[in-house]
Every structure is written in C-alpha cells, then in structure tokens.
Design a protein around this motif. Structure first.
Motif, PDB file in Angstrom:
ATOM      1  N   LEU A 144      14.211  16.990  27.578  1.00 31.41           N
ATOM      2  CA  LEU A 144      13.891  16.348  26.291  1.00 31.41           C
ATOM      3  C   LEU A 144      13.738  14.840  26.499  1.00 31.41           C
ATOM      4  CD1 LEU A 144      16.271  18.274  23.821  1.00 31.41           C
ATOM      5  CD2 LEU A 144      13.759  18.243  23.719  1.00 31.41           C
ATOM      6  N   ALA A 145      14.634  14.281  27.323  1.00 31.52           N
ATOM      7  CA  ALA A 145      14.550  12.845  27.607  1.00 31.52           C
ATOM      8  C   ALA A 145      13.253  12.535  28.350  1.00 31.52           C
ATOM      9  CB  ALA A 145      15.762  12.399  28.419  1.00 31.52           C
ATOM     10  N   ASP A 146      12.859  13.423  29.263  1.00 30.87           N
ATOM     11  CA  ASP A 146      11.616  13.220  30.023  1.00 30.87           C
ATOM     12  C   ASP A 146      10.383  13.277  29.114  1.00 30.87           C
ATOM     13  OD1 ASP A 146      10.411  12.847  32.662  1.00 30.87           O
ATOM     14  OD2 ASP A 146       9.483  14.792  32.283  1.00 30.87           O
TER      15      ASP A 146
ATOM     16  N   ALA B 140      12.070  22.680  26.517  1.00 29.17           N
ATOM     17  CA  ALA B 140      12.129  21.420  25.761  1.00 29.17           C
ATOM     18  C   ALA B 140      10.917  21.298  24.835  1.00 29.17           C
ATOM     19  CB  ALA B 140      12.196  20.241  26.724  1.00 29.17           C
ATOM     20  N   LYS B 141       9.745  21.636  25.350  1.00 30.29           N
ATOM     21  CA  LYS B 141       8.529  21.556  24.520  1.00 30.29           C
ATOM     22  C   LYS B 141       8.606  22.535  23.349  1.00 30.29           C
ATOM     23  CE  LYS B 141       5.436  20.043  28.205  1.00 30.29           C
ATOM     24  NZ  LYS B 141       4.518  20.530  29.249  1.00 30.29           N
ATOM     25  N   GLU B 142       9.111  23.736  23.627  1.00 27.05           N
ATOM     26  CA  GLU B 142       9.229  24.736  22.557  1.00 27.05           C
ATOM     27  C   GLU B 142      10.205  24.261  21.478  1.00 27.05           C
ATOM     28  OE1 GLU B 142      10.350  28.734  23.829  1.00 27.05           O
ATOM     29  OE2 GLU B 142      10.305  29.459  21.746  1.00 27.05           O
ATOM     30  N   ILE B 143      11.308  23.674  21.921  1.00 31.59           N
ATOM     31  CA  ILE B 143      12.314  23.206  20.958  1.00 31.59           C
ATOM     32  C   ILE B 143      11.740  22.080  20.094  1.00 31.59           C
ATOM     33  CG2 ILE B 143      14.581  22.065  20.737  1.00 31.59           C
ATOM     34  CD1 ILE B 143      14.801  24.976  21.743  1.00 31.59           C
ATOM     35  N   VAL B 144      11.051  21.143  20.734  1.00 36.84           N
ATOM     36  CA  VAL B 144      10.455  20.026  19.979  1.00 36.84           C
ATOM     37  C   VAL B 144       9.544  20.585  18.880  1.00 36.84           C
ATOM     38  CG1 VAL B 144       8.788  18.119  20.149  1.00 36.84           C
ATOM     39  CG2 VAL B 144      10.646  18.297  21.803  1.00 36.84           C
ATOM     40  N   LYS B 145       8.735  21.600  19.241  1.00 37.36           N
ATOM     41  CA  LYS B 145       7.826  22.203  18.256  1.00 37.36           C
ATOM     42  C   LYS B 145       8.597  22.916  17.148  1.00 37.36           C
ATOM     43  CE  LYS B 145       3.665  23.352  20.705  1.00 37.36           C
ATOM     44  NZ  LYS B 145       3.246  24.396  21.628  1.00 37.36           N
ATOM     45  N   ARG B 146       9.621  23.677  17.530  1.00 35.33           N
ATOM     46  CA  ARG B 146      10.317  24.516  16.551  1.00 35.33           C
ATOM     47  C   ARG B 146      11.158  23.739  15.545  1.00 35.33           C
ATOM     48  NH1 ARG B 146      11.608  30.591  17.606  1.00 35.33           N
ATOM     49  NH2 ARG B 146      10.130  31.037  19.243  1.00 35.33           N
ATOM     50  N   VAL B 147      11.666  22.575  15.956  1.00 35.19           N
ATOM     51  CA  VAL B 147      12.558  21.851  15.040  1.00 35.19           C
ATOM     52  C   VAL B 147      11.795  20.936  14.087  1.00 35.19           C
ATOM     53  CG1 VAL B 147      14.505  21.909  16.645  1.00 35.19           C
ATOM     54  CG2 VAL B 147      13.002  19.904  16.614  1.00 35.19           C
ATOM     55  N   LYS B 148      10.490  20.821  14.263  1.00 44.71           N
ATOM     56  CA  LYS B 148       9.691  19.918  13.418  1.00 44.71           C
ATOM     57  C   LYS B 148       9.779  20.279  11.950  1.00 44.71           C
ATOM     58  CE  LYS B 148       6.192  17.674  16.137  1.00 44.71           C
ATOM     59  NZ  LYS B 148       4.997  17.969  16.885  1.00 44.71           N
TER      60      LYS B 148
END
Ligand code: ATP
Ligand code: MG
Length: 261
Positions: A31-33, A253-261
C-alpha cells in the motif's frame, strides 16, 4: 497535510498461524509502494509484526499498544514510531505487556472493547490506511481491533484441511461487534498458501465463500520468500521484487484500494 478518509483494516482470525501478520506486513508495504500513507498497529503479545517492521526491539519501546490501550488519549503521538524498516509505513509496536491488557481493560475501562476506537479518533485524516494485526484469539484485543475498524480481512490457510476450523465463531463475533460498530464491513476471506491446482485448496475456496460470505479475488501463493523476508526484516519488494508472492501482495493492495473507495 490534506485530510484523508482513513480506512482502518483489522486482519483477524483466532486460528493461529493462518497468515494474519504476513498479510499485515506485506499489505502495508505494498500500500505504501502505491503511494499511500500507512500505519500498522500490532495488537499481538507475540509482536511478530513489530519484529519485522520495527527498527527497534519491542522490549525497548516505552509506549506500545499495551500502554496506549489502558492509558490516556494523549499517549497516541508518543506511541507512533515513524522510523521503521519500511518506507512510508509507521508503527505502533506490540509487546509482551499486551498479555495483561485484557484483564486491565476488564477491570478499569468503562467500555472495554472501545478503548482503541477512542484513541484512534485523533488519527482520522492523517493516514490513508491503518492496518491492525490481531492476536490468535477472539478476546478483548481482537474486539478492540474490530470495534475500531472500518473493514476486516480474514486470512484463511488454503493449503490446510483445518483452514476453516472455527471460522463461524469469527463471523458470529463480527455480528456482535456490529452492535457497537455498525460501519464494520467485511472485505472478505483471503486465501493464503493457495494453489488452484490442489484439490484441498479448491475445496477450501468454495467452503470459505460459503462460510464467510465474501472472498477477495487475490490469493496468496506459498513461497519460502515469506520466511526469508521475515528473517531479513524486509519487504518482499526488497527481497524479490519480481517474485510471484510479491506480485500477489501488490495485487492485493490494488484490490483493497479499489474495494474501500
Ligand atoms: N504465503 C506463504 N508462504 C509460505 N509461508 C507463509 C506464507 N504466509 C505465511 N507463511 C508462514 O506461516 C507462518 C504463519 O504465518 P503468520 O505469522 O503470518 O500467521 P499468523 O496468523 O499471524 O500467526 P499467529 O496466529 O501466531 O499470529 C509463518 O512462519 C509465515 O512465515
Ligand atoms: Mg501473527
């Protein structure tokens, strides 16, 4: 600093050794990356996440999550360590003292499961993600994590026939926690050490969907690089940037970023 809508993700499963800490550590690094600001909170007396991410030994830390949980609100800034082994990942250390914390909370706190939630109020807007590593139990430390979180991930060991043992206790526990934290969303089960070609993994995948109700699309393969990264106290990005397991955590990380939007 611009104000962010902080997502707080608990990684929980009372089953020991299913991949909670590994998920927290490498999800934080990825996520930091991706350019987000991350804080990891270690709520496990074993302090494995702290041993991996932290640049100091947990026993040297004065204000860990144990002192924070039973102490004053203003301890929060002292508890956060910005200097860690991972770029853009801050840490609230865990420590052996967490072993006594549940009894202390029961004896002294007006709402024993809501102490962490109260303390994190002050951090909302400062981080994009706060990831909480839970201990292998469903007692007060895990309840505090879940009561403070916006989301929860449940790692399940896919390669083991016992991977789903007790998972309905966990989903029942989530329902109870929603009485104090109605906003808590289940991101899903995360299959760890998953190999689509193996029958046991296929069975666990179907059962996980049945019993948990949600499944993350990303799965994490088995890899010796995971233990290597822990021993070296490094991210998979540093250990082997192009490995399959690193790519899996990056996809997560990419999936999480998308899902929490
Ligand atoms: N994808 C993987 N491939 C190989 N080994 C893994 C993988 N994920 C985790 N492990 C190993 O499995 C063990 C348990 O993982 P981890 O410590 O993350 O579980 P945990 O749920 O945090 O355990 P505990 O309940 O004790 O806190 C560790 O030795 C870890 O290195
Ligand atoms: Mg752990």
């Amino acid at each position: 600093m611009t104000s962010k809508s902080t997502k707080i993700i608990a990684v929980a499963n009372h089953k020991g050794g299913c991949g909670k800490t590994t998920t927290v550590v490498h999800l934080a690094s990825e996520l930091a990356d991706l350019g987000t600001n991350v804080l990891v909170i270690d709520l496990d007396p074993q302090a494995n996440a702290s041993l991996h991410i932290g640049s100091r030994h947990p026993s040297e830390i004065e204000i860990t999550s144990a002192e924070l949980l039973v102490g004053d609100l203003n301890l929060i800034s002292e508890a956060i360590e910005d200097e860690t082994n991972f770029k853009n990942v801050s840490l609230i250390y865990g420590s052996l003292n967490l072993g006594k914390t549940e009894d202390q909370l029961k004896d002294d706190a007006p709402r024993p499961s809501e102490e962490l939630s109260n303390k994190l109020e002050l951090l909302k807007g400062l981080y994009d993600f706060i990831l909480i590593d839970c201990p292998p139990s469903l007692k007060l430390l895990t309840s505090n994590a879940l009561a403070a979180s916006t989301h929860v991930i449940i790692p399940i060991e896919s390669g083991s026939q016992y991977g789903l043992y007790g998972v309905t206790d966990l989903t029942n526990h989530l329902s109870k926690i929603r009485r104090v934290n109605p906003e808590l969303k289940l991101l899903g089960a995360l299959l760890i050490k998953h190999d689509e070609r193996q029958n046991v993994c296929k069975l666990i995948k179907n059962e996980a969907l049945n019993q948990v109700g949600e499944l993350l699309n990303t799965t994490i393969p088995i890899s010796t690089k995971v233990n290597q990264a822990a021993i070296l106290q490094q991210s998979l990005l540093r250990v082997d940037k192009n490995s399959k397991v690193r790519k899996a955590f990056q996809d997560l990380a990419k999936e999480i970023v998308k899902r929490v939007k």
